[in-house]
Design a protein around this motif. Structure first.
Motif, PDB file in Angstrom:
ATOM      1  N   ILE A 206       4.912 -55.566 -31.987  1.00 14.61           N
ATOM      2  CA  ILE A 206       5.374 -54.879 -30.780  1.00 14.61           C
ATOM      3  C   ILE A 206       6.623 -54.086 -31.139  1.00 14.61           C
ATOM      4  O   ILE A 206       7.596 -54.643 -31.643  1.00 14.61           O
ATOM      5  N   GLU A 207       6.582 -52.799 -30.900  1.00 13.76           N
ATOM      6  CA  GLU A 207       7.696 -51.917 -31.218  1.00 13.76           C
ATOM      7  C   GLU A 207       8.419 -51.524 -29.930  1.00 13.76           C
ATOM      8  O   GLU A 207       7.777 -51.209 -28.931  1.00 13.76           O
ATOM      9  N   ARG A 208       9.746 -51.535 -29.943  1.00  9.00           N
ATOM     10  CA  ARG A 208      10.555 -51.125 -28.801  1.00  9.00           C
ATOM     11  C   ARG A 208      11.400 -49.918 -29.203  1.00  9.00           C
ATOM     12  O   ARG A 208      12.056 -49.923 -30.241  1.00  9.00           O
ATOM     13  N   VAL A 209      11.386 -48.909 -28.347  1.00 10.82           N
ATOM     14  CA  VAL A 209      12.016 -47.633 -28.670  1.00 10.82           C
ATOM     15  C   VAL A 209      12.973 -47.227 -27.553  1.00 10.82           C
ATOM     16  O   VAL A 209      12.553 -47.080 -26.396  1.00 10.82           O
ATOM     17  N   PRO A 210      14.245 -47.026 -27.845  1.00  9.24           N
ATOM     18  CA  PRO A 210      15.166 -46.542 -26.810  1.00  9.24           C
ATOM     19  C   PRO A 210      14.893 -45.079 -26.459  1.00  9.24           C
ATOM     20  O   PRO A 210      14.407 -44.309 -27.302  1.00  9.24           O
ATOM     21  N   TYR A 211      15.167 -44.721 -25.214  1.00 10.10           N
ATOM     22  CA  TYR A 211      15.045 -43.330 -24.783  1.00 10.10           C
ATOM     23  C   TYR A 211      16.101 -43.073 -23.706  1.00 10.10           C
ATOM     24  O   TYR A 211      16.792 -44.006 -23.277  1.00 10.10           O
ATOM     25  N   ASP A 212      16.245 -41.844 -23.273  1.00  3.49           N
ATOM     26  CA  ASP A 212      17.281 -41.471 -22.309  1.00  3.49           C
ATOM     27  C   ASP A 212      16.844 -41.853 -20.898  1.00  3.49           C
ATOM     28  O   ASP A 212      16.256 -41.052 -20.160  1.00  3.49           O
ATOM     29  N   VAL A 213      17.117 -43.092 -20.523  1.00  6.12           N
ATOM     30  CA  VAL A 213      16.698 -43.617 -19.221  1.00  6.12           C
ATOM     31  C   VAL A 213      17.349 -42.832 -18.085  1.00  6.12           C
ATOM     32  O   VAL A 213      16.698 -42.517 -17.075  1.00  6.12           O
ATOM     33  N   GLU A 214      18.615 -42.521 -18.204  1.00  2.79           N
ATOM     34  CA  GLU A 214      19.309 -41.811 -17.129  1.00  2.79           C
ATOM     35  C   GLU A 214      18.738 -40.420 -16.907  1.00  2.79           C
ATOM     36  O   GLU A 214      18.679 -39.949 -15.772  1.00  2.79           O
ATOM     37  N   LYS A 215      18.312 -39.762 -17.959  1.00  3.69           N
ATOM     38  CA  LYS A 215      17.678 -38.454 -17.796  1.00  3.69           C
ATOM     39  C   LYS A 215      16.422 -38.562 -16.942  1.00  3.69           C
ATOM     40  O   LYS A 215      16.191 -37.740 -16.042  1.00  3.69           O
ATOM     41  N   VAL A 216      15.623 -39.584 -17.196  1.00  3.09           N
ATOM     42  CA  VAL A 216      14.389 -39.783 -16.423  1.00  3.09           C
ATOM     43  C   VAL A 216      14.717 -40.142 -14.973  1.00  3.09           C
ATOM     44  O   VAL A 216      14.093 -39.628 -14.045  1.00  3.09           O
ATOM     45  N   ALA A 217      15.704 -41.006 -14.770  1.00  5.64           N
ATOM     46  CA  ALA A 217      16.105 -41.365 -13.408  1.00  5.64           C
ATOM     47  C   ALA A 217      16.534 -40.128 -12.628  1.00  5.64           C
ATOM     48  O   ALA A 217      16.171 -39.960 -11.451  1.00  5.64           O
ATOM     49  N   GLU A 218      17.260 -39.247 -13.267  1.00  2.00           N
ATOM     50  CA  GLU A 218      17.704 -38.017 -12.593  1.00  2.00           C
ATOM     51  C   GLU A 218      16.534 -37.090 -12.303  1.00  2.00           C
ATOM     52  O   GLU A 218      16.520 -36.380 -11.288  1.00  2.00           O
ATOM     53  N   GLN A 219      15.525 -37.085 -13.181  1.00  2.00           N
ATOM     54  CA  GLN A 219      14.364 -36.225 -12.967  1.00  2.00           C
ATOM     55  C   GLN A 219      13.632 -36.571 -11.671  1.00  2.00           C
ATOM     56  O   GLN A 219      13.134 -35.676 -10.978  1.00  2.00           O
ATOM     57  N   MET A 231      11.747 -45.636  -7.780  1.00  2.00           N
ATOM     58  CA  MET A 231      11.344 -45.426  -9.168  1.00  2.00           C
ATOM     59  C   MET A 231      12.558 -45.290 -10.087  1.00  2.00           C
ATOM     60  O   MET A 231      12.489 -45.690 -11.261  1.00  2.00           O
ATOM     61  N   GLN A 232      13.670 -44.777  -9.578  1.00  2.00           N
ATOM     62  CA  GLN A 232      14.897 -44.764 -10.375  1.00  2.00           C
ATOM     63  C   GLN A 232      15.325 -46.192 -10.716  1.00  2.00           C
ATOM     64  O   GLN A 232      15.729 -46.478 -11.849  1.00  2.00           O
ATOM     65  N   ARG A 233      15.231 -47.074  -9.739  1.00  2.00           N
ATOM     66  CA  ARG A 233      15.589 -48.477  -9.971  1.00  2.00           C
ATOM     67  C   ARG A 233      14.649 -49.118 -10.990  1.00  2.00           C
ATOM     68  O   ARG A 233      15.090 -49.891 -11.858  1.00  2.00           O
ATOM     69  N   VAL A 234      13.376 -48.782 -10.922  1.00  2.00           N
ATOM     70  CA  VAL A 234      12.400 -49.349 -11.852  1.00  2.00           C
ATOM     71  C   VAL A 234      12.726 -48.966 -13.292  1.00  2.00           C
ATOM     72  O   VAL A 234      12.741 -49.814 -14.190  1.00  2.00           O
ATOM     73  N   VAL A 235      13.002 -47.685 -13.542  1.00  2.00           N
ATOM     74  CA  VAL A 235      13.256 -47.271 -14.920  1.00  2.00           C
ATOM     75  C   VAL A 235      14.603 -47.793 -15.415  1.00  2.00           C
ATOM     76  O   VAL A 235      14.747 -48.129 -16.604  1.00  2.00           O
ATOM     77  N   ARG A 236      15.581 -47.883 -14.529  1.00  2.00           N
ATOM     78  CA  ARG A 236      16.907 -48.353 -14.964  1.00  2.00           C
ATOM     79  C   ARG A 236      16.907 -49.855 -15.242  1.00  2.00           C
ATOM     80  O   ARG A 236      17.520 -50.314 -16.203  1.00  2.00           O
ATOM     81  N   GLU A 237      16.226 -50.611 -14.398  1.00  2.00           N
ATOM     82  CA  GLU A 237      16.263 -52.071 -14.502  1.00  2.00           C
ATOM     83  C   GLU A 237      15.100 -52.650 -15.285  1.00  2.00           C
ATOM     84  O   GLU A 237      15.112 -53.821 -15.646  1.00  2.00           O
ATOM     85  N   GLN A 239      12.146 -53.338 -14.214  1.00  2.00           N
ATOM     86  CA  GLN A 239      11.551 -54.369 -13.366  1.00  2.00           C
ATOM     87  C   GLN A 239      10.518 -53.724 -12.444  1.00  2.00           C
ATOM     88  O   GLN A 239      10.646 -52.548 -12.108  1.00  2.00           O
ATOM     89  N   PRO A 240       9.504 -54.490 -11.996  1.00  2.00           N
ATOM     90  CA  PRO A 240       8.503 -53.921 -11.089  1.00  2.00           C
ATOM     91  C   PRO A 240       9.140 -53.467  -9.784  1.00  2.00           C
ATOM     92  O   PRO A 240      10.176 -54.013  -9.361  1.00  2.00           O
ATOM     93  N   PRO A 241       8.540 -52.471  -9.110  1.00  2.00           N
ATOM     94  CA  PRO A 241       9.048 -52.069  -7.801  1.00  2.00           C
ATOM     95  C   PRO A 241       8.922 -53.223  -6.816  1.00  2.00           C
ATOM     96  O   PRO A 241       7.909 -53.936  -6.803  1.00  2.00           O
ATOM     97  N   SER A 242       9.942 -53.446  -6.011  1.00  2.00           N
ATOM     98  CA  SER A 242       9.924 -54.565  -5.067  1.00  2.00           C
ATOM     99  C   SER A 242       9.276 -54.143  -3.765  1.00  2.00           C
ATOM    100  O   SER A 242       9.139 -52.969  -3.475  1.00  2.00           O
TER     101      SER A 242
END
Length: 242
Positions: A206-219, A231-237, A239-242
């Protein structure tokens, strides 16, 4: 033979580009996609175009099915369905007819001969369904019954649950890819799986790759995505949407 398997990209082109760059660095022989390409992310068209440009095998996921025909009653909690269909309609508005036809015609599973000794079975959720949920803590008998139905296979890979894991059941290997675009395990890094096979030996990682999470949240906000705050909360945290 070294293969990379990705899934559950969910319109997150930033994460996808990071993963493809990482895959390139590993000098894999081929790539395959196990579904959920563009729904619930801010860049569905860009993501789908990236995947199609790979000219690799792609399996249909439940989210790909939803893009084609909408979210039906009983498939999600009813209180979420209206918003999820609004998200689906927004996604469709970003695509063209050829994109929708492509998603509609995707196959549901693939069988692979990694070499003369090892066989691999891949699907999105289960071999029988795009929607059923099989979690990492499922009993060995449950995994065998729900996921390991092709008895001549040695390895089984699937996506859907956004929770990467590797388990060994009855002498065979079962792995979940996690998610490129929306991981749910609390680690906001894209996830994918690499399988290496040499005669009767294999390795699953299993490979884990960092990416620009804040850029996606802003998009999500910048592009007018419905349900952007969730969806901003999902990508930042992660975690599944509540």
């Amino acid at each position: 033979m070294k293969m990379a398997f990705i899934s559950d990209i969910h319109g997150n082109a930033v994460a996808l580009d990071a993963v493809l760059k990482d895959i390139h660095s590993l000098n894999v022989d081929s790539i395959a996609v196990l579904g959920d390409v563009c729904y619930r992310g801010p860049e569905p068209k860009k993501t789908l175009d990236r995947i199609r440009s790979l000219h690799c095998p792609v399996i249909k996921g439940n989210a790909d099915e939803w893009v084609v025909r909408g979210v039906r009653e009983g498939e999600v909690p009813e209180q979420a369905r209206t918003m999820m269909n609004a998200e689906r309609d927004w996604t469709v508005s970003q695509l063209d007819e050829d994109d929708l036809n492509y998603l509609e015609q995707l196959p549901h599973q693939f069988h692979w001969d990694l070499n003369s000794c090892l066989k691999l079975h891949t699907f999105h959720a289960t071999p029988e369904s795009l929607f059923d949920v099989v979690m990492p803590q499922e009993s060995p008998s449950g995994l065998n019954e729900k996921l390991m139905v092709e008895k001549d296979a040695d390895l089984y890979l699937y996506g859907h649950i956004h929770l990467p894991y590797v388990r060994y059941v009855e002498g065979k290997c079962l792995a979940n890819l996690g998610s490129v675009g929306l991981p749910f395990d609390g680690q906001s890094k894209a996830s994918y799986v690499v399988v290496e096979a040499d005669e009767d030996r294999f390795r699953v990682s299993i490979e884990r790759v960092p990416y620009d999470v804040e850029k996606v949240a802003e998009q999500y906000a910048d592009y007018g995505y419905p349900n952007a705050e969730t969806m901003q909360r999902v990508v930042r945290e992660a975690q599944p949407p509540s």
